[in-house]
Design a protein around this motif. Structure first.
Motif, PDB file in Angstrom:
ATOM      1  N   ARG A   1       0.829  -1.204   0.000  1.00 11.83           N
ATOM      2  CA  ARG A   1       0.000   0.000   0.000  1.00 11.83           C
ATOM      3  C   ARG A   1       0.864   1.254   0.000  1.00 11.83           C
ATOM      4  NH1 ARG A   1      -3.127   3.766   2.712  1.00 11.83           N
ATOM      5  NH2 ARG A   1      -5.317   3.750   2.086  1.00 11.83           N
TER       6      ARG A   1
ATOM      7  N   LEU B   1       2.376   1.796  -3.451  1.00 10.02           N
ATOM      8  CA  LEU B   1       1.333   2.277  -4.363  1.00 10.02           C
ATOM      9  C   LEU B   1       0.955   3.727  -4.073  1.00 10.02           C
ATOM     10  CD1 LEU B   1      -0.979  -0.870  -4.539  1.00 10.02           C
ATOM     11  CD2 LEU B   1       0.521   0.017  -6.343  1.00 10.02           C
ATOM     12  N   CYS B   2       0.902   4.093  -2.806  1.00  8.88           N
ATOM     13  CA  CYS B   2       0.557   5.481  -2.447  1.00  8.88           C
ATOM     14  C   CYS B   2       1.628   6.462  -2.905  1.00  8.88           C
ATOM     15  CB  CYS B   2       0.347   5.610  -0.942  1.00  8.88           C
ATOM     16  SG  CYS B   2      -1.213   4.910  -0.374  1.00  8.88           S
TER      17      CYS B   2
ATOM     18  N   GLN C   1      -5.452   2.312  -4.281  1.00 11.12           N
ATOM     19  CA  GLN C   1      -4.579   1.573  -3.373  1.00 11.12           C
ATOM     20  C   GLN C   1      -5.397   0.664  -2.456  1.00 11.12           C
ATOM     21  OE1 GLN C   1      -4.580   4.856  -3.914  1.00 11.12           O
ATOM     22  NE2 GLN C   1      -2.506   5.582  -4.288  1.00 11.12           N
ATOM     23  N   ASP C   2      -6.528   1.188  -1.966  1.00 12.02           N
ATOM     24  CA  ASP C   2      -7.397   0.376  -1.104  1.00 12.02           C
ATOM     25  C   ASP C   2      -7.931  -0.843  -1.853  1.00 12.02           C
ATOM     26  OD1 ASP C   2      -7.197   2.119   1.102  1.00 12.02           O
ATOM     27  OD2 ASP C   2      -8.820   3.371   0.338  1.00 12.02           O
TER      28      ASP C   2
END
Length: 148
Positions: A111, A114-115, A135-136
């Motif tokens: 995560r 990706l963030c 991302q979630d």
């Protein structure tokens, strides 16, 4: 007269504005950590080699790579251990799995990467029925309002 139960507010999924504000606060935290690392390195060099004191003159790509690594480590460890960064805490947010459990290191690491690599993924939130960023969706996480 009874007080309203605050529990429903904790179950509310966070929107794009509060999550962006938390990200700005976290970017400031990462910048401060980076500056502290540079000052520590310069201080160590001063002790070992003597005067003069000066900050390291890093190339742009090395500065970016170190900043990226600090950000990923900060986000990963914060989400895996407490469910929130300093920015999350300031905005009353908590990052968990969709089940409510903490992410764990592998999921938090993915995560975080990706963030940092795709921050515009936050702008999917208004279009998602469950207010999920890209991302979630990728790591099956959720960001809820929470009192720490």
């Amino acid at each position: 007269m009874t007080r309203p139960d605050p529990a429903p507010a904790q179950d509310t999924t966070a929107g794009v504005v509060s999550r962006c504000l938390a990200a700005v606060a976290d970017a400031l935290v990462v910048a401060v950590i980076g500056l502290a690392v540079e000052l520590a390195f310069a201080g160590l060099r001063l002790v070992v080699t003597g005067p003069p004191f000066h900050l390291p003159d890093l190339s742009l790509w090395l500065t970016g790579a170190l900043g990226w690594a600090i950000a990923v480590l900060y986000l990963t460890m914060s989400w895996a251990t407490t469910g929130g960064t300093l920015g999350n805490w300031l905005l009353g947010l908590r990052v968990t799995r969709r089940t409510g459990r903490l992410l764990g290191i592998p999921r938090a690491l993915l995560r975080a990467v990706l963030c940092i690599a795709l921050p515009v993924g936050l702008f999917w939130i208004p279009f998602s029925r469950r207010h999920a960023s890209l991302q979630d969706i990728a790591v099956a996480s959720a960001v809820h309002y929470h009192r720490f």
